[in-house]
Design a protein around this motif. Sequence first.
Motif, PDB file in Angstrom:
ATOM      1  N   GLU A 146       0.939  -1.431   0.220  1.00  0.00           N
ATOM      2  CA  GLU A 146      -0.046  -0.291  -0.127  1.00  0.00           C
ATOM      3  C   GLU A 146       1.021   1.429   0.042  1.00  0.00           C
ATOM      4  O   GLU A 146       0.142   2.237  -0.749  1.00  0.00           O
ATOM      5  CB  GLU A 146      -0.666  -0.176   1.207  1.00  0.00           C
ATOM      6  CG  GLU A 146      -2.266  -1.484   1.581  1.00  0.00           C
ATOM      7  CD  GLU A 146      -2.878  -1.530   2.515  1.00  0.00           C
ATOM      8  OE1 GLU A 146      -2.642  -0.855   3.418  1.00  0.00           O
ATOM      9  OE2 GLU A 146      -3.600  -1.783   2.241  1.00  0.00           O
ATOM     10  N   LEU A 147       2.140   1.103   0.649  1.00  0.00           N
ATOM     11  CA  LEU A 147       2.670   2.239   0.371  1.00  0.00           C
ATOM     12  C   LEU A 147       3.552   2.536  -0.559  1.00  0.00           C
ATOM     13  O   LEU A 147       3.572   3.662  -1.258  1.00  0.00           O
ATOM     14  CB  LEU A 147       4.274   2.152   1.469  1.00  0.00           C
ATOM     15  CG  LEU A 147       4.962   3.272   1.823  1.00  0.00           C
ATOM     16  CD1 LEU A 147       4.350   4.366   2.072  1.00  0.00           C
ATOM     17  CD2 LEU A 147       6.528   2.808   2.834  1.00  0.00           C
TER      18      LEU A 147
ATOM     19  N   ASP B 269       2.027   1.542  -3.241  1.00  0.00           N
ATOM     20  CA  ASP B 269       0.941   2.654  -4.218  1.00  0.00           C
ATOM     21  C   ASP B 269       1.317   4.121  -3.563  1.00  0.00           C
ATOM     22  O   ASP B 269       1.066   4.939  -5.072  1.00  0.00           O
ATOM     23  CB  ASP B 269      -0.580   2.326  -4.086  1.00  0.00           C
ATOM     24  CG  ASP B 269      -0.885   0.449  -4.202  1.00  0.00           C
ATOM     25  OD1 ASP B 269       0.184   0.327  -4.942  1.00  0.00           O
ATOM     26  OD2 ASP B 269      -1.070   0.101  -3.638  1.00  0.00           O
ATOM     27  N   GLU B 270       1.258   4.674  -2.752  1.00  0.00           N
ATOM     28  CA  GLU B 270       1.253   5.447  -2.316  1.00  0.00           C
ATOM     29  C   GLU B 270       2.396   6.536  -3.070  1.00  0.00           C
ATOM     30  O   GLU B 270       2.778   8.313  -3.149  1.00  0.00           O
ATOM     31  CB  GLU B 270       1.404   6.090  -1.060  1.00  0.00           C
ATOM     32  CG  GLU B 270       0.538   5.383   0.047  1.00  0.00           C
ATOM     33  CD  GLU B 270       0.143   5.399   1.406  1.00  0.00           C
ATOM     34  OE1 GLU B 270       1.467   5.519   1.905  1.00  0.00           O
ATOM     35  OE2 GLU B 270      -0.328   4.931   1.813  1.00  0.00           O
TER      36      GLU B 270
ATOM     37  N   ASP C  64       3.921   6.083  -5.979  1.00  0.00           N
ATOM     38  CA  ASP C  64       4.017   5.761  -7.269  1.00  0.00           C
ATOM     39  C   ASP C  64       5.006   4.458  -7.517  1.00  0.00           C
ATOM     40  O   ASP C  64       5.760   4.547  -8.988  1.00  0.00           O
ATOM     41  CB  ASP C  64       3.446   6.772  -8.281  1.00  0.00           C
ATOM     42  CG  ASP C  64       3.295   6.812  -9.320  1.00  0.00           C
ATOM     43  OD1 ASP C  64       3.315   5.367  -9.716  1.00  0.00           O
ATOM     44  OD2 ASP C  64       3.993   8.237  -9.783  1.00  0.00           O
TER      45      ASP C  64
END
Length: 358
Positions: free
Chosen positions: A107-108, A110-111, A113
């Motif tokens: 998830e990090l 994703d944050e 990119d």
Amino acid sequence: MNKSRVLVQMSGGVDSTVAAAKLVEQGFEVIGVTFAPYEPKQITCCFSETDAKMACDKLGIRHIYLDLKELFQRNIIDYFLSEYMQGRTPNPCTKCNPEIKFGRILELADELDAYWLATGHYANVRYDENLQRHIIYRSENKSKDQTYVLWGLKEEQISRIKFPIGNYDKTDTREIAKQLDFMNFDKDESQDVCFIPYNNYKDFLYQTQEETIDNLQDGYIVFHGKIMGKHKGYPFYTIGQRHGLGIAYSEPLFVKRIIPETNTIEIGTEDEIYSSGLIAHSVNLIKYDDLSEPKLFEVKIRYNGKGSMAYCQMTEDGNLHVQFLEAKSAITPGQSVVMYENDDLVGGAIIEKQIESE
């Protein structure tokens, strides 16, 4: 999402450091992340924010520190304690990997990119054109292979993983770190369960569950229906355990079954702790969509155990039925059963119970 950017989990150890160095060498934009799963102690060698930051600075890459103590306590440590208090022997790494290392950390990514997530695991990933999915497979360095603890990962996680040192020998990893002048090249190996000091399960359980365990002492140890003695609290025992029973007998005796409901431990001879198969829950399949028909796989029931051939099949209630060609000793509820086809990781599950040999 940026496929030239990779987030590398960096514990401060040599494996993750060399993994990051290799990715920098390959031309990726690398970001290092260190997550804190618990309050660091002097004897803990599983993560060091300082060592990780030093490695990142030397590589000229960004470093992020992430506090995941509450999440780790709730999802991993509390689970570990709950399993022991129910008479099972859990493997917390198999839960941490899908939920935190390749869950929250993805998830990090994703944050940030970052398409890729990398670790220093000794394992491999490939895309299988015929199966149209990504497959985890064993390291060429079988003595260090870590695929056993990765059975809980999903396709959406596996498809974004890089294992830069997947086939390395540990000696080679240390030598690369030394050549690159990293100070952690000879750092100690991580311990088995990162949050338990000195791997002393008994002390950890007692310190966290003292009142409950005090009330469990003086339960009975039973052999063939006969009371042979009293135990010190059933969470302190595991299936197959021989030492520490305090029972004198003409031949060695082993823990055969733990029964929390009656605060009882059943023991048996070596022959009596063999089982023909097992039932497991929380099944996750990686290589195939289903196992509605029995298939013959190599199966491991312990991280460092030797694999054995067994027929594996999903049951109608969603559990996994495993039938070994030869009976296995000390099949332990709470541990992971992991299936392989050649070197490919087929999937795994959590052992619920043994199937008694006829």
